[in-house]
Every structure is written in C-alpha cells, then in structure tokens.
Design a protein around this motif. Structure first.
Motif, PDB file in Angstrom:
ATOM      1  N   ALA A  94       0.833  -1.197   0.000  1.00  0.00           N
ATOM      2  CA  ALA A  94       0.000   0.000   0.000  1.00  0.00           C
ATOM      3  C   ALA A  94       0.873   1.255   0.000  1.00  0.00           C
ATOM      4  O   ALA A  94       2.051   1.229   0.401  1.00  0.00           O
ATOM      5  N   LEU A  95       0.283   2.362  -0.447  1.00  0.00           N
ATOM      6  CA  LEU A  95       1.042   3.617  -0.501  1.00  0.00           C
ATOM      7  C   LEU A  95       1.460   4.087   0.885  1.00  0.00           C
ATOM      8  O   LEU A  95       2.465   4.789   1.026  1.00  0.00           O
ATOM      9  N   THR A  96       0.713   3.715   1.904  1.00  0.00           N
ATOM     10  CA  THR A  96       1.022   4.145   3.272  1.00  0.00           C
ATOM     11  C   THR A  96       1.928   3.168   4.010  1.00  0.00           C
ATOM     12  O   THR A  96       2.129   3.317   5.214  1.00  0.00           O
ATOM     13  N   SER A  97       2.431   2.159   3.296  1.00  0.00           N
ATOM     14  CA  SER A  97       3.246   1.149   3.979  1.00  0.00           C
ATOM     15  C   SER A  97       4.557   1.725   4.511  1.00  0.00           C
ATOM     16  O   SER A  97       5.110   1.200   5.482  1.00  0.00           O
ATOM     17  N   THR A  98       5.062   2.800   3.889  1.00  0.00           N
ATOM     18  CA  THR A  98       6.330   3.402   4.343  1.00  0.00           C
ATOM     19  C   THR A  98       6.121   4.504   5.375  1.00  0.00           C
ATOM     20  O   THR A  98       7.097   5.060   5.874  1.00  0.00           O
ATOM     21  N   PHE A  99       4.887   4.821   5.689  1.00  0.00           N
ATOM     22  CA  PHE A  99       4.620   5.875   6.659  1.00  0.00           C
ATOM     23  C   PHE A  99       4.709   5.331   8.081  1.00  0.00           C
ATOM     24  O   PHE A  99       4.519   4.143   8.321  1.00  0.00           O
ATOM     25  N   ILE A 100       4.977   6.216   9.011  1.00  0.00           N
ATOM     26  CA  ILE A 100       5.019   5.860  10.433  1.00  0.00           C
ATOM     27  C   ILE A 100       3.639   6.133  11.025  1.00  0.00           C
ATOM     28  O   ILE A 100       3.190   7.284  11.075  1.00  0.00           O
ATOM     29  N   LYS A 101       2.983   5.091  11.447  1.00  0.00           N
ATOM     30  CA  LYS A 101       1.634   5.234  11.980  1.00  0.00           C
ATOM     31  C   LYS A 101       1.692   5.425  13.486  1.00  0.00           C
ATOM     32  O   LYS A 101       2.209   4.571  14.208  1.00  0.00           O
ATOM     33  N   PRO A 102       1.153   6.530  13.992  1.00  0.00           N
ATOM     34  CA  PRO A 102       1.188   6.758  15.445  1.00  0.00           C
ATOM     35  C   PRO A 102       0.127   5.919  16.151  1.00  0.00           C
ATOM     36  O   PRO A 102      -0.819   5.416  15.537  1.00  0.00           O
TER      37      PRO A 102
END
Length: 749
Positions: free
Chosen positions: A703-711
């Motif tokens: 997914a496009l958000t796979s590299t984001f840091i999820k708080p």
C-alpha cells in the motif's frame, strides 16, 4: 386518452394494480390472442397498434420474474408503462368472472392456479383450500347487475366479501385463531390487520414443482420467495393442515409475528409485508424437517450468489446492502460480502478474463491478418496525483481488448511513469503469447506521450512495427494553443478559423491512406497560406495548391492579413518543429477513440470518486473489459419504421455546439451467467486457495502508506488540537494578570 382492454365485458385501463399489454408481433402467439378475444366478442376485426389486453386475463406465470420481483419489493407500481411484461409465447386464458364465463379452453403449456374472478386489489378474492378435498372450492362474488356508480360498487363488494369471510370463519372455526394472531400482533406494539378491512387470501402452503433452467434463476426465485412475506410455520399434534388468513400492509406497517409453540423451537420471521403482495401462512402440517420446501433449505452457495450478483454489475455493495437494510429485506452483511469477494469473486473474475484473453488471441492468430494495435492509459484521478494507472491494448480492426495492465504509483517513480510501465507489461505479455511472432503487427497507435514514443522507437521498430499518433489527441492540443492565441489582444481574428484548422488536421490524415509523413506535413503547412487567401504556390513541394473550388469573396469569415499580430502568432505556432513532427506521424486510418469509450465504461465499474484496493481495482477493470468485448459489435438501433436512430448531445467541451451520435442496441450480459456458474462451482468445491493460485492477486504491491510511520491512538489524540481550542487557551492565557499586555505572538505561531 387511456387505452381500455379489448376483451368483451372488460373496460379496464392501466393503474391500481392493473397493467395493459399490446398484442405480440409473433404471428403464432398473436393468433392465440386474437382467438381469445373472438371468444368474448363478435365484432372484433383484429388488433391495431393501440389495441391492448389487461393483466386480469393472464395467469401469474405469464409475467416475467424480474417484473414480479420489482412489484413484490415495492419498487414502483404497475402502470401502463409499468414493470410487468408478458413473457414470449404467453397468451391470455382467463375471462372475467364478472360475466360468468369460464376460462378459455385453449391449449396451455403451464398450469394456472384457480383464483377468484374479482382480480387483485381492486376486487379482493377469497379461496378455501382443504388437504382432504380433491378440488379447491372457489367462492366468487358476482353481482347480479353492475352498480351505476363506483362507490356503490365498492360498497357492494365490501359487504359481499364480509359475508364470505363470516361463512368461512363459521365453517373452519378460524375466529379463535384470528384473535390469537391479532393479540400477538398487538403485543409487539404493531398495528393489527383487521380481517374485514384487508384483502387477503386463504391458501394452503404446498410444495409445487419449481423447475428453473439455470442456477441464476433458481437463486433469484429463492431470494424472491424469502423476502416476499412473513411466513410463520408451526408444528402441532394434528393430522390436518389448516391455513390462517393472510393480510397485506405497506412498508410503513412493519409486522413481526411470533407465535410460540411447545412442540416447535420458535417462530420464524422474515421480511416485512408490502402492499398487494405478501401472504401470511401458518402451517400446522406435521412433517419432518427434511421435507420442507426447497426454498426454505439453505445452501452454502446462496449467499455467494448474492455477493456475485452485486460484484458482477460493478455496483457498490455497501450502498446496495444499505438500501436492502432500510427496506427491511433480509440480506448478507458487509463482512460476508468482502469474505466472499476475497476467496471466490475476485479469483473467478481473473480466471474468466484470462479465458477470454486466450479466445481472443486464438482468433487473431487464426485470422492471419495484420494487427493494428492501439494503446492508451487511464488514471483513477485527474492530474498528476493518481494512485492507479491502467494501460489498455486494443486490436483496432476487430475492436477487441487484448490486454489490460494495472500499475500502482509506488511501483514506479511517479504518476507520469505509470503509462510507460503499463505499456511495457502489455508488450511483455504479448511476447509471451507469441503475438509478435505468430502475427504481423502492422502498427501501433498511441497518444503523444514522449516517454512512450521513445521506448517504442527503441524497442518495437526492430520488429517492423510503425508508430502513429492518434489524430484526436493532436487536434485537441492544437485547439488549446489556438484558443490561447485568440484570447490575446489584437488576435480576435484567429477564433473564426480554429474550427477550420482542426478540420484541416483531420483531412490531412484521412486523405493520406499510405501514411506518407512528408505529404501530411506539406498539406498541413498549406493552411497558413489559405487563411491569408493564398491558395497556390504553397511552401511544400508535394502539395503546392489547394484542392477546394473557388471561394466567394463576400462570405462572412474574414481573411487574415499578412503582417498583423494575429497572422504572425498563428504562423509561428503552425510552423513549430515539434508540431510538424507530430503531424507527420498522424494515424491515417485507425484511431484510439474506441479505447476512450472503454475508459468511459470503466467509470461505471470503478468511479473515480471512490477509492479501491489494488485487487478491487484490478477486478473492476477486468469486469469492464469482459463487458466491452461482449458488446463491442453492437449494431445501430432502429425505430419501428426501420430507420437508423441517432442522438444529439451537447458536450461541455464544445461550448454549446452539438455532436451527432449513433444510438446502439441495448447491451447484453451473458458473461454474468458464466461468472455466476463459476462462482457456484468454486464455492461448492470449498477451495479457498484459488486466490494464491492467481498471478494478478497473489502478490499485490504494498500500500502507498506502507512506508509511513503510523502513530498510536494515544499519540494522535494528544497531538490533536483545533484552531478553536488554541484560541480558547490563548484567551485564558491573556486573562491572567501577570500576562496582560505581555508578548503573546509566539503562542499563536
């Protein structure tokens, strides 16, 4: 003026539960209709285009199932243009009971149910069925003479019906059972259904032969029967089967009947009643559970069929399920649908598409003709922020989609690179299928994407594939640039010539069938002299003079004068090197307009306003491709007089100008049956590993958000602070005595 029924003794018009139907065009069936009318009247000279017969003279099995479904669910009433339609080959067999006539003795392939002569809601009927009797007894209300007024007729029918009900109650002792059911209704807080004010029918619940041709029809019949009425079945120690009254209601009157019994688990409740359709039956017949009706049996493929129908139409399952829940129709949950989609629906769609691809490639190879391929990309959102980009390759001669590739944004550098990546994947697949070796790929037509043009020049020219540009894309670019020139001060004279220049671009390509690049370039340059009223000695060597006849000098369109600002800017734009290079590569014959039509079709299966997963977008695009290939050869529609039909549209891009389009016949959906049968086969097999065996679904990109840091939720709540909350804290800070008048700008920042 409403059309009245032509049957003798009947003057019905459409409305209030009655529909009218024209005579069929089939001669064999038409003769049966005429024979029926001749048996009721002696002065019938044959039907005209306005002659109709009302629905009172047809059995229920003469109407289509889809029409009955709409009526049962309450989606619109029955009118002259209503939902009920007569099935092919069906003919009227029921005369009006009011005249005392018996049904017509015509041969019939179907068994009609004996019913009361006073039809549906306008003339309520009562029927008594006994399991020990050989035949059912019909009680018919037949007034001796028609009342002069409608109110008197209705009052007479109401009194006659009340007398019949009293006789039935006295004979079968149903009053006690009625009071028990009414008390059960009142105990739930709902309105009871008065026996003397509600049309109903006495009927025994039996298991008739229910034969359907396909699994899809079986499923629709089951769904129709389940949601049709509230059915409560009780088992008691008795040898006779008794039938309790059935009432009608609307969606506003939700009925929930629960009758407890010591010898049965509990009452079963179903969908609410709606007007004119449901029947409430309480069956006291003592049988084993395995002998219940086929409709009451549960099969694991029933719910999957429901999910399959929603997915195959490209509809939003969330919206469909919400509508069904709002009208209190029993249906599956969203979780069930998405589970079916994950294990069964999506893999089946991919398998059916791959099967279609093999058939198309086999046909192209067997034809042994040069292939004219076209390719274009579609982004799932406008601009350069698209998440997905799909690339379509079509064989332009046969108008068949050969391959569709989906690219996600994080698989390439940016959104602009998705089109080139889609083309590469499509060419790789075609090489694997040996289309370039077993067939002769004559040319490929694309838009003017610079990366695509460079890649084709470096990789496909070695395979003797010619690359052409679609004329519409080039003309659209030229129109934008000329419109910008016409908006400048002193260049208003360019605007009247924009349409003529665009037409000249199309003529340059169409008049050069061999695709000679130099000839098309010289033809295009001649328009610069033409707008200045110079029609000979053009700069091109291959095209030195105009071919049109002499033009009158008094026409309203003014010629451009040499040396003016408008003429100079126009000549600069037309003589640009990039512009001439693109003109020399225009496609002379085939264009990508059909690919644009397919992209418009994708918007129906995958609207751009919705967000889908990679697997969901893949399956929706493949569904659109299957639908397009099935309907790619639709003929132009004709009216009753045999004339071809057209429609006039006003596209927004043409600023008030119109476009004449051909009207095609209605599309078909045969692929839905194939998909449904395949889904049922997979569900019955119980194989849940089909998804892992499908290459398009086995390894989707992250997914496009796979590299984001999820708080965490706690961190997100601590950081959440609106502007209004900041203002409140600022006011508290300023109200403190020690902070009054002090610097506070840093707090706002």
């Amino acid at each position: 003026m409403p059309r009245r029924c032509v049957v003798g003794g009947c003057n019905n018009v459409s409305g209030k539960g009655i529909s009218t139907h024209k005579f069929p065009t089939d001669e064999k069936t038409k003769k049966l209709w005429v024979s029926f009318v001749n048996n009721t009247r002696s002065n019938f000279n044959g039907p005209t285009e306005h002659t109709v017969i009302c629905s009172d003279h047809f059995d229920e099995d003469c109407f289509s199932i889809s029409a009955n479904l709409r009526q049962q669910f309450g989606f619109g009433g029955i009118s002259g243009k209503g939902f009920r339609s007569i099935l092919p080959g069906k003919y009227p067999t029921v005369k009006r009971k009011k005249t005392g006539m018996e049904p017509v003795g015509l041969p019939s392939t179907s068994t009609s149910t004996s019913s009361v002569g006073i039809s549906s809601e306008r003339r309520p009927s009562v029927r008594i069925s006994s399991p020990t009797a050989v035949e059912s007894t019909d009680v018919t209300v037949m007034p001796s003479a028609p009342p002069p007024k409608k109110k008197q007729r209705l009052a007479s029918e109401r009194r006659a019906r009340k007398r019949e009900v009293q006789e039935i109650e006295a004979e079968y002792d149903l009053a006690a059972i009625k009071r028990q059911a009414d008390s059960s209704l009142n105990s739930t807080g709902q309105n009871s259904l008065p026996l003397d004010e509600t049309p109903f029918e006495f009927e025994e619940v039996t298991n008739e032969n229910r034969e359907c041709q396909t699994d899809a029809v079986v499923f629709k019949e089951k769904l129709y029967r389940r949601s049709k009425a509230v059915q409560v079945k009780q088992k008691m120690k008795t040898e006779e089967t008794q039938t309790i009254y059935s009432g009608t209601s609307t969606f506003r009157e939700m009925v929930d009947v629960k009758v407890q019994c010591t010898l049965y688990k509990e009452a079963q409740t179903s969908s609410p009643l709606h007007e004119g359709v449901p029947e409430l039956h309480i069956d006291f017949e003592e049988e084993e559970e395995e002998e219940q009706s086929e409709i009451e049996e549960y099969h694991p493929s029933d719910e999957s069929r429901h999910s399959s129908e929603m997915r195959q139409q490209g509809a939003s399952p969330v919206k469909i399920l919400r509508v069904l829940q709002h009208i209190s129709v029993q249906c599956i949950t969203e979780r069930t649908f998405f589970r079916h989609q994950q294990f069964f629906l999506q893999p089946v769609i991919v398998q059916v598409w791959e099967k279609c691809q093999k058939v198309i490639t086999a046909n192209l190879k067997a034809a042994a003709k040069p292939l004219y391929l076209g390719g274009d990309a579609r982004a799932d959102s406008p601009g350069h922020t698209a998440k997905f980009g799909s690339y379509t390759v079509m064989e332009l001669k046969s108008n068949k989609i050969v391959d569709v590739q989906l690219v996600q944004k994080n698989e390439v550098a940016n959104s602009n690179a998705m089109e080139l990546e889609g083309l590469k994947r499509a060419v790789t697949w075609m090489k694997q299928e040996k289309l370039f070796s077993d067939c002769i790929v004559e040319n490929i037509v694309t838009d003017r994407h610079r990366q695509v043009a460079k890649w084709i020049r470096e990789n496909l020219t070695t395979l003797n594939v010619k690359h052409f540009y679609d004329v519409w894309h080039l003309a659209k670019s030229i129109k934008k640039k000329l419109t910008a020139i016409g908006k400048k001060k002193g260049c208003e004279g360019v605007n009247p010539w924009i349409r003529s220049i665009i037409n000249h671009v199309y003529w340059c390509a169409a008049s050069t069938p061999d695709g000679n690049p130099e000839l098309m370039k010289h033809k295009f340059l001649s328009i610069g002299n033409h707008v200045q009223d110079i029609h000979a000695d053009h700069p091109g060597e291959l095209f030195t003079s105009c071919l049109h006849p002499t033009i009158p000098q008094d026409r309203p369109k003014q010629w451009l004068k040499a040396g003016t600002k408008a003429c100079e800017l126009l000549m600069i734009q037309l003589q640009k090197r990039t512009m001439l290079n693109d003109v020399s590569k225009m496609s002379p014959l085939e264009q990508t307009s059909n690919i644009e039509a397919f992209h418009a079709l994708i918007n129906q299966f995958a609207p751009k306003m919705n967000i889908y997963s990679y697997e969901g977008m893949t399956c929706r695009i493949l569904l659109a491709a299957i639908h397009y290939n099935e309907n790619s050869e639709r003929a132009q529609a004709k009216n009753k007089a045999g004339q071809l039909m057209y429609s006039i549209d006003f596209p927004r891009a043409k600023s008030g100008d119109y476009t004449l389009r051909k009207r095609l016949v209605q599309p078909t959906y045969k692929y839905v049956d194939d998909l449904l049968c395949k889904v049922v086969e997979v569900v019955c097999s119980g194989d849940k590993t089909l998804r892992q065996q499908t290459s398009r679904l086995a390894s989707p990109p992250p997914a496009l958000t796979s590299t984001f840091i999820k708080p965490t939720h706690e961190e997100a709540l601590q950081r959440q602070m609106t502007r209004f909350k900041r203002i409140e804290e600022l006011q508290v800070f300023l109200n403190q005595p020690q902070n009054s008048g002090g610097p506070c700008f840093y707090y706002i920042l």
